[in-house]
Enzyme design. Structure first.
Site, PDB file in Angstrom:
ATOM      1  N   SER A   1       0.828  -1.206   0.000  1.00  0.00           N
ATOM      2  CA  SER A   1       0.000   0.000   0.000  1.00  0.00           C
ATOM      3  C   SER A   1       0.859   1.252   0.000  1.00  0.00           C
ATOM      4  CB  SER A   1      -0.866   0.041   1.256  1.00  0.00           C
ATOM      5  OG  SER A   1      -1.717  -1.066   1.300  1.00  0.00           O
TER       6      SER A   1
ATOM      7  N   HIS B   1      -0.134  -1.989  -7.406  1.00  0.00           N
ATOM      8  CA  HIS B   1      -0.981  -1.715  -6.252  1.00  0.00           C
ATOM      9  C   HIS B   1      -2.461  -1.789  -6.635  1.00  0.00           C
ATOM     10  CE1 HIS B   1      -2.419   1.287  -2.988  1.00  0.00           C
ATOM     11  NE2 HIS B   1      -2.563   0.045  -2.597  1.00  0.00           N
TER      12      HIS B   1
ATOM     13  N   GLU C   1      -2.217   0.954  -9.465  1.00  0.00           N
ATOM     14  CA  GLU C   1      -1.076   1.873  -9.601  1.00  0.00           C
ATOM     15  C   GLU C   1       0.156   1.026  -9.931  1.00  0.00           C
ATOM     16  OE1 GLU C   1      -2.291   5.344  -6.350  1.00  0.00           O
ATOM     17  OE2 GLU C   1      -0.995   3.727  -5.726  1.00  0.00           O
TER      18      GLU C   1
ATOM     19  N   ASN D   1      -2.877   6.610  -1.713  1.00  0.00           N
ATOM     20  CA  ASN D   1      -2.658   6.521  -0.266  1.00  0.00           C
ATOM     21  C   ASN D   1      -1.889   7.707   0.293  1.00  0.00           C
ATOM     22  OD1 ASN D   1      -4.193   4.301   0.000  1.00  0.00           O
ATOM     23  ND2 ASN D   1      -2.500   2.840  -0.004  1.00  0.00           N
TER      24      ASN D   1
HETATM   25  N1  NAD Z   1      -6.643  -4.673   2.545  1.00  0.00           N
HETATM   26  C1  NAD Z   1      -6.612  -3.618   1.751  1.00  0.00           C
HETATM   27  O1  NAD Z   1      -7.539  -2.811   1.689  1.00  0.00           O
HETATM   28  C2  NAD Z   1      -5.419  -3.402   0.865  1.00  0.00           C
HETATM   29  C3  NAD Z   1      -5.542  -2.661  -0.315  1.00  0.00           C
HETATM   30  C4  NAD Z   1      -4.432  -2.517  -1.150  1.00  0.00           C
HETATM   31  C5  NAD Z   1      -3.230  -3.077  -0.776  1.00  0.00           C
HETATM   32  N2  NAD Z   1      -3.138  -3.770   0.386  1.00  0.00           N
HETATM   33  C6  NAD Z   1      -1.848  -4.369   0.712  1.00  0.00           C
HETATM   34  O2  NAD Z   1      -1.862  -5.737   0.341  1.00  0.00           O
HETATM   35  C7  NAD Z   1      -1.046  -6.496   1.213  1.00  0.00           C
HETATM   36  C8  NAD Z   1      -1.875  -7.598   1.835  1.00  0.00           C
HETATM   37  O3  NAD Z   1      -2.941  -7.024   2.558  1.00  0.00           O
HETATM   38  P1  NAD Z   1      -4.202  -7.877   3.017  1.00  0.00           P
HETATM   39  O4  NAD Z   1      -5.199  -6.904   3.494  1.00  0.00           O
HETATM   40  O5  NAD Z   1      -4.552  -8.848   1.961  1.00  0.00           O
HETATM   41  O6  NAD Z   1      -3.576  -8.659   4.282  1.00  0.00           O
HETATM   42  P2  NAD Z   1      -4.118  -9.980   4.977  1.00  0.00           P
HETATM   43  O7  NAD Z   1      -3.576  -9.982   6.347  1.00  0.00           O
HETATM   44  O8  NAD Z   1      -5.579 -10.112   4.759  1.00  0.00           O
HETATM   45  O9  NAD Z   1      -3.415 -11.155   4.141  1.00  0.00           O
HETATM   46  C9  NAD Z   1      -2.049 -11.433   4.180  1.00  0.00           C
HETATM   47  C10 NAD Z   1      -1.864 -12.942   3.962  1.00  0.00           C
HETATM   48  O10 NAD Z   1      -0.465 -13.177   3.856  1.00  0.00           O
HETATM   49  C11 NAD Z   1      -0.212 -14.436   4.504  1.00  0.00           C
HETATM   50  N3  NAD Z   1       1.210 -14.497   4.834  1.00  0.00           N
HETATM   51  C12 NAD Z   1       1.870 -13.938   5.860  1.00  0.00           C
HETATM   52  N4  NAD Z   1       3.184 -14.214   5.762  1.00  0.00           N
HETATM   53  C13 NAD Z   1       3.352 -14.943   4.642  1.00  0.00           C
HETATM   54  C14 NAD Z   1       4.489 -15.513   4.004  1.00  0.00           C
HETATM   55  N5  NAD Z   1       5.709 -15.353   4.491  1.00  0.00           N
HETATM   56  N6  NAD Z   1       4.290 -16.216   2.873  1.00  0.00           N
HETATM   57  C15 NAD Z   1       3.055 -16.385   2.357  1.00  0.00           C
HETATM   58  N7  NAD Z   1       1.948 -15.850   2.920  1.00  0.00           N
HETATM   59  C16 NAD Z   1       2.102 -15.147   4.049  1.00  0.00           C
HETATM   60  C17 NAD Z   1      -1.115 -14.414   5.694  1.00  0.00           C
HETATM   61  O11 NAD Z   1      -1.350 -15.747   6.175  1.00  0.00           O
HETATM   62  C18 NAD Z   1      -2.379 -13.773   5.110  1.00  0.00           C
HETATM   63  O12 NAD Z   1      -3.259 -14.764   4.622  1.00  0.00           O
HETATM   64  C19 NAD Z   1      -0.482  -5.496   2.210  1.00  0.00           C
HETATM   65  O13 NAD Z   1       0.751  -5.053   1.779  1.00  0.00           O
HETATM   66  C20 NAD Z   1      -1.503  -4.386   2.174  1.00  0.00           C
HETATM   67  O14 NAD Z   1      -0.954  -3.147   2.593  1.00  0.00           O
HETATM   68  C21 NAD Z   1      -4.202  -3.971   1.199  1.00  0.00           C
END
Ligand code: NAD
Length: 663
Positions: free
Chosen positions: A120, A141, A153, A192
């Protein structure tokens, strides 16, 4: 390379949606998660989502089944990426965790695979450092939920291959997404970054007890928003907001650390919906928002002004142009309009005075009007009339910027042994502006006629040589722009023709106009890890301070074309192998080495011979060989009468060090 196989790492909120999106659009996808229960949950979510799409008539049953058939699941990233053409990392937003993933994935993925991060906020360059082959690392992104939100993005890191960036944008089109190419790798990218100012504002509203969350949210709903800011924060996670402010505080400005409420709520476990309690009680699965009157202490103009301000900063910093800022906010925040169209209906004075009021009331400099707004140039900013900055995508611009020490932007130091050192001394990586060119002109004039000086070192204050030309002042017309180009080229020419041995000390970054300055020196010393390149074409410019002419003469047309036309960044050793760098600086203090090197040359090389040899080399390249040979013979004849020649021969025969007088 055609992208066919995709691996998505992290099967959470984002990862499962990204995997589904690729599968629906015909790609073979492996979804990876370290935790088996996360994979199980993702499988269920994807199946349910596909069912819903069938129900709504968006895809047929067969298409849904085909998408499911293209998806496989794995608990092990190494084997999952070994066949992938594109890897999308979507693990939690922790730099350390993401770096570990990039390290692992890059060692197993095929060399040609694109390694993308769905981060993000985190700078792509920081993540790329952990990967083998940082040129294939790019930001991709997506927005939540990826199956619905149209924006992606696409962010190049400092070393991303432009072809990788383009392929990433192309694949976005194939999955029905709009790619906005972010021009510069900067925390939070576009959407963001704009969000971060709002988040900080709503945190400070709570810190200062201006209005309760329910009073603010009821106000926001009254303005037609589906959710108020605090309900939304509870929904996404208060920890997510706290973490992003902490990252901005560390990566962009400590001012983002001013808000306290979100961090203390996160520490106390008041995370919002997922914890059952945040700003509101969520025990029923819905936020219980008290029915209180909407606050009158906040106005919609507060939010508009903050977002316009951030939009202008993004434009000034060269992160994105106005159209892309507008498009990103509309698509990424699901808004009917963005800050640019709002700004079109407001006057510079209105926005400025609102921002000044917010800065004063909340004691926070993030809200202070951007430079263009201070100068009354809001219109120029939003209508694309600010010059694109030739800034680098270098990390931590603010934090690492050398301090100006009040001795002017070009400092002249005279060192023992006939060495003069010229130090570029400007904030933001010693960017070269008109003042720097004037300063250089002054020292060139002074040193050219100075009998004491034999070798001139040109270096940058701090750890960077120069990240390029600062074009921000020259925006008014193409004529002014042309004049700035001419002015720079004139200074470079004077430097190249100086009757002294000139040496550039390349460290940190030597980009664009900075590298052109170095090309005008006789020799270039470089550290192994200096980043050199010509980013001009990625900004819509050409190297205009003689780089497009000097580089082909120095390296030949083929190598010069490769550097200028692709804007590839190369490190010191590549530069040395190409002939761009004369000598590599061993580990240690580059300036210390440069002074030793210069001092040694100042005593060993006869000054008049240096002056004539310089002219023979530069002018000789422009004339026919016979004429060049004639010039050479005349130079030798001229030298015959000099004291230096007598001294040189006598020292050689007497096996002692010469003591040249420059006569
Ligand atoms: N949630 C949002 O609104 C959003 C929007 C855009 C970007 N993002 C970005 O996307 C990324 C993920 O966010 P999210 O909301 O999906 O998080 P989340 O916590 O829902 O999911 C993350 C997943 O990664 C897994 N994980 C952790 N360590 C790992 C590893 N070493 N290898 C493989 N899997 C692993 C976890 O078990 C989990 O299932 C972050 O960088 C976040 O900032 C999130």
């Amino acid at each position: 390379m055609e992208i066919k196989k995709v691996a998505v790492i992290g099967a959470g909120d984002m990862g499962h949606g990204i995997a589904e999106l690729f599968a629906v659009n015909g790609f073979d996808v492996t979804l990876v998660d370290k935790f088996p229960q996360a994979l199980e949950k993702a499988k269920g979510r994807i199946a349910a989502s596909l069912d819903k799409m069938v129900e709504r008539g968006k895809i047929t049953k067969d298409q849904a089944a085909a998408a499911l058939g293209r998806l496989t699941y794995s608990g092990e990233a190494g084997s999952a990426v070994s066949q992938a053409d594109l890897v999308v990392e979507a693990v939690p937003e922790s730099p350390e965790l993401k770096k570990a993933v990039f390290k692992e994935v890059s060692s197993h993925a095929p060399r040609g695979a694109i390694l993308a991060s769905n981060t993000s906020n985190i700078r792509i360059s920081d993540l790329a450092e952990a990967a083998s082959g940082p040129e294939r690392v790019v930001g991709m992104h997506f927005f939540n939920p990826p199956m619905v939100m149209k924006l992606v993005e696409v962010i190049p890191g400092a070393r991303t291959d432009p072809a990788v960036e383009q392929q990433t944008a192309d694949v976005c089109a194939k999955i029905g997404r709009t790619a906005v190419k972010v021009l510069k790798d900067s925390p939070g990218f576009i959407v963001n970054r704009i969000n971060a100012a709002d988040t900080l504002f709503f945190c400070l509203v709570q810190d200062r007890g201006i209005a309760s969350p329910a009073e603010v949210d009821n106000f926001a709903r009254g303005q037609g928003l589906p959710m108020g800011p605090y309900e939304l924060m509870d929904f996404v996670g208060v920890d997510v907001a706290a973490d992003s402010l902490a990252y901005f505080a560390q990566a962009l400005s400590p001012e983002y650390g001013k808000g306290k409420t979100f961090a203390s709520m996160a520490k106390a476990g008041l995370l919002g919906k997922k914890a059952g309690k945040g700003f509101y009680d969520w025990s029923t699965g819905k936020a219980q928002i008290p029915k209180v009157p909407a606050t009158e202490k906040i106005s919609i103009m507060d939010i508009f002004a903050l977002e316009i301000n951030e939009a202008v900063k993004l434009i000034e910093e060269g992160v994105a142009g106005p159209d892309d800022v507008e498009r990103s906010v509309i698509l990424g925040m699901n808004r009917p309009f963005g800050p640019i169209s709002v700004a079109k209906d407001l006057s510079n004075a209105e926005v400025k005075s609102k921002l000044e009021e917010l800065t004063k009331n909340y004691g926070c400099q993030i809200f202070a009007p951007a430079k263009s707004i201070m100068e009354g140039r809001l219109r120029d900013a939003i209508e694309g009339r600010l010059a694109p900055k030739e800034a680098t995508a270098a990390p931590k611009v603010e934090a690492q910027a050398p301090q100006t020490k009040g001795q002017g932007v070009v400092r002249l130091e005279r060192l023992p042994g006939g060495v003069a050192r010229v130090v570029l001394n400007r904030p933001k990586f010693n960017m070269v502006n008109a003042d720097v060119l004037d300063g250089l002109d002054r020292v060139i004039t002074e040193l050219s006629s100075d009998q004491e000086t034999r070798v001139v070192l040109i270096t940058g204050e701090g750890s960077v040589f120069s990240s390029g030309a600062d074009l921000s002042q020259f925006v008014s017309s193409s004529l002014a722009f042309m004049e700035f180009a001419r002015k720079g080229a004139r200074t470079m020419r004077r430097l190249a023709e100086m009757p002294k041995l000139t040496i550039a000390v390349l460290k940190g970054y030597a980009l664009g106009g900075g590298l052109e300055l170095a090309l005008s020196c006789d020799l270039r010393l470089a550290t192994e890890d200096v980043e050199m390149g010509f980013p001009e074409l990625t900004r819509g410019l050409v190297p205009a301070w003689s780089g497009s002419q000097r580089l082909p003469k120095l390296l030949g047309i083929s190598k010069a074309s490769a550097l200028i036309l692709t804007s590839e960044r190369i490190k010191g050793r590549r530069g040395y192998e190409m002939g761009l760098v004369s000598r590599l600086i061993p580990p240690g203090d580059p300036d210390e080495f440069a002074v030793q090197y210069a001092t040694q040359l100042a005593s060993s090389q006869a000054p008049v011979a240096v002056m004539l040899a310089k002219r023979l080399i530069s002018k000789g390249a422009e004339v026919a060989l016979d004429d060049g040979l004639e010039m050479e013979a005349m130079a030798a004849g001229l030298l015959f009468g000099t004291e230096d020649l007598k001294e040189g021969i006598s020292a050689f025969l007497g096996k002692r060090k010469p003591e040249f007088k420059g006569k």
